[in-house]
Design a protein around this motif. Structure first.
Motif, PDB file in Angstrom:
ATOM      1  N   ALA A  36       0.852  -1.187   0.000  1.00 21.15           N
ATOM      2  CA  ALA A  36       0.000   0.000   0.000  1.00 21.15           C
ATOM      3  C   ALA A  36       0.887   1.234   0.000  1.00 21.15           C
ATOM      4  O   ALA A  36       1.935   1.258   0.650  1.00 21.15           O
ATOM      5  N   CYS A  37       0.464   2.247  -0.761  1.00 21.73           N
ATOM      6  CA  CYS A  37       1.148   3.547  -0.761  1.00 21.73           C
ATOM      7  C   CYS A  37       0.148   4.609  -1.203  1.00 21.73           C
ATOM      8  O   CYS A  37      -0.995   4.299  -1.527  1.00 21.73           O
ATOM      9  N   ALA A  38       0.569   5.854  -1.219  1.00 19.06           N
ATOM     10  CA  ALA A  38      -0.312   6.969  -1.579  1.00 19.06           C
ATOM     11  C   ALA A  38      -0.749   6.851  -3.043  1.00 19.06           C
ATOM     12  O   ALA A  38      -0.004   6.344  -3.880  1.00 19.06           O
ATOM     13  N   VAL A  39      -1.946   7.339  -3.350  1.00 21.23           N
ATOM     14  CA  VAL A  39      -2.449   7.288  -4.724  1.00 21.23           C
ATOM     15  C   VAL A  39      -1.661   8.200  -5.660  1.00 21.23           C
ATOM     16  O   VAL A  39      -1.718   8.040  -6.871  1.00 21.23           O
ATOM     17  N   THR A  40      -0.921   9.137  -5.110  1.00 26.24           N
ATOM     18  CA  THR A  40      -0.144  10.065  -5.933  1.00 26.24           C
ATOM     19  C   THR A  40       1.150   9.441  -6.459  1.00 26.24           C
ATOM     20  O   THR A  40       1.797  10.013  -7.333  1.00 26.24           O
ATOM     21  N   VAL A  41       1.532   8.276  -5.948  1.00 26.75           N
ATOM     22  CA  VAL A  41       2.767   7.612  -6.380  1.00 26.75           C
ATOM     23  C   VAL A  41       2.522   6.945  -7.731  1.00 26.75           C
ATOM     24  O   VAL A  41       1.540   6.224  -7.913  1.00 26.75           O
ATOM     25  N   ASP A  42       3.408   7.200  -8.682  1.00 27.41           N
ATOM     26  CA  ASP A  42       3.285   6.631 -10.027  1.00 27.41           C
ATOM     27  C   ASP A  42       3.955   5.260 -10.077  1.00 27.41           C
ATOM     28  O   ASP A  42       5.155   5.152 -10.283  1.00 27.41           O
ATOM     29  N   VAL A  43       3.151   4.218  -9.839  1.00 29.65           N
ATOM     30  CA  VAL A  43       3.622   2.840  -9.931  1.00 29.65           C
ATOM     31  C   VAL A  43       2.880   2.197 -11.079  1.00 29.65           C
ATOM     32  O   VAL A  43       1.655   2.309 -11.179  1.00 29.65           O
ATOM     33  N   ARG A  44       3.625   1.522 -11.961  1.00 26.85           N
ATOM     34  CA  ARG A  44       3.022   0.872 -13.129  1.00 26.85           C
ATOM     35  C   ARG A  44       3.330  -0.613 -13.108  1.00 26.85           C
ATOM     36  O   ARG A  44       4.349  -1.038 -12.555  1.00 26.85           O
ATOM     37  N   ALA A  45       2.451  -1.378 -13.732  1.00 28.18           N
ATOM     38  CA  ALA A  45       2.673  -2.819 -13.843  1.00 28.18           C
ATOM     39  C   ALA A  45       4.014  -3.061 -14.525  1.00 28.18           C
ATOM     40  O   ALA A  45       4.345  -2.420 -15.523  1.00 28.18           O
ATOM     41  N   GLY A  46       4.820  -3.951 -13.959  1.00 28.03           N
ATOM     42  CA  GLY A  46       6.141  -4.259 -14.506  1.00 28.03           C
ATOM     43  C   GLY A  46       7.277  -3.511 -13.847  1.00 28.03           C
ATOM     44  O   GLY A  46       8.443  -3.854 -14.059  1.00 28.03           O
ATOM     45  N   ASP A  47       6.965  -2.493 -13.048  1.00 27.65           N
ATOM     46  CA  ASP A  47       8.023  -1.762 -12.342  1.00 27.65           C
ATOM     47  C   ASP A  47       8.715  -2.693 -11.349  1.00 27.65           C
ATOM     48  O   ASP A  47       8.076  -3.515 -10.700  1.00 27.65           O
ATOM     49  N   GLU A  48      10.025  -2.529 -11.235  1.00 28.07           N
ATOM     50  CA  GLU A  48      10.784  -3.244 -10.210  1.00 28.07           C
ATOM     51  C   GLU A  48      10.783  -2.372  -8.964  1.00 28.07           C
ATOM     52  O   GLU A  48      11.071  -1.175  -9.034  1.00 28.07           O
ATOM     53  N   LEU A  49      10.427  -2.962  -7.825  1.00 25.57           N
ATOM     54  CA  LEU A  49      10.377  -2.231  -6.567  1.00 25.57           C
ATOM     55  C   LEU A  49      11.410  -2.804  -5.609  1.00 25.57           C
ATOM     56  O   LEU A  49      11.464  -4.010  -5.400  1.00 25.57           O
ATOM     57  N   ILE A  50      12.229  -1.940  -5.049  1.00 24.80           N
ATOM     58  CA  ILE A  50      13.179  -2.318  -4.009  1.00 24.80           C
ATOM     59  C   ILE A  50      12.615  -1.741  -2.710  1.00 24.80           C
ATOM     60  O   ILE A  50      12.524  -0.521  -2.550  1.00 24.80           O
ATOM     61  N   ILE A  51      12.197  -2.628  -1.811  1.00 20.46           N
ATOM     62  CA  ILE A  51      11.506  -2.211  -0.596  1.00 20.46           C
ATOM     63  C   ILE A  51      12.381  -2.482   0.613  1.00 20.46           C
ATOM     64  O   ILE A  51      12.886  -3.592   0.778  1.00 20.46           O
ATOM     65  N   ARG A  52      12.602  -1.454   1.417  1.00 21.32           N
ATOM     66  CA  ARG A  52      13.363  -1.603   2.661  1.00 21.32           C
ATOM     67  C   ARG A  52      12.367  -1.664   3.808  1.00 21.32           C
ATOM     68  O   ARG A  52      11.720  -0.673   4.152  1.00 21.32           O
ATOM     69  N   ARG A  53      12.207  -2.872   4.371  1.00 17.45           N
ATOM     70  CA  ARG A  53      11.255  -3.069   5.465  1.00 17.45           C
ATOM     71  C   ARG A  53      11.699  -2.266   6.686  1.00 17.45           C
ATOM     72  O   ARG A  53      12.859  -2.297   7.077  1.00 17.45           O
TER      73      ARG A  53
END
Length: 146
Positions: A64-81
């Motif tokens: 989950a993140c803000a609706v203003t964040v531009d995330v598209r299908a296929g994007d690679e996400l590096i997440i720091r827990r």
């Protein structure tokens, strides 16, 4: 509950960009955004899968993140827990599916629940031990008790 207070992780978005050098066209992943507050909140992990050549981990999470964040299908996400809390959590590499946007209901009191949910796909080959910054094979014949 306000989702902004719920975002305990940080993510970097990497997107494929087309770069042209003369007659050569190359596709390369580059950072599109960094340090975006988010939260992985639902995990569905399978057991580790073993084979003769490698052990693999495959997991399906939701982010989950803000609706203003531009995330598209296929994007690679590096997440720091735990990154938004300055905690030394693990780094996760995942790929985004199509986001689902949830907006605030019109005409009501703003509850701070506006967010987007992004299904993630993680698939990694389990790495061996690290010695002096170089990777070694885990479970070699010399180390095996059998």
């Amino acid at each position: 509950m306000n989702f902004a207070d719920w975002y305990t992780d940080l993510m970097e978005i990497r997107r494929v960009r087309v770069e042209k050098e003369g007659a050569l066209t190359r596709r390369q992943r580059v950072a599109a955004a960094e340090n975006i507050p988010c939260r992985i909140y639902q995990s569905k992990g399978d057991a580790i899968r073993m084979s003769q050549t490698a052990a693999r981990v495959q997991q399906r999470d939701k982010l989950a993140c803000a609706v203003t964040v531009d995330v598209r299908a296929g994007d690679e996400l590096i997440i720091r827990r735990g990154g938004a809390l300055n905690k030394p959590g693990p780094m996760i590499r995942a790929f985004a599916a199509e986001p689902t946007l949830y907006y605030e209901p019109a005409g009501g009191t703003s509850l701070g629940l506006e967010h987007q949910e992004i299904p993630l796909e993680e698939m990694e080959i389990v790495k061996g031990d690290m010695e002096d910054g170089t990777e070694t094979e885990a479970g070699t014949a010399e180390e095996s008790p059998l």
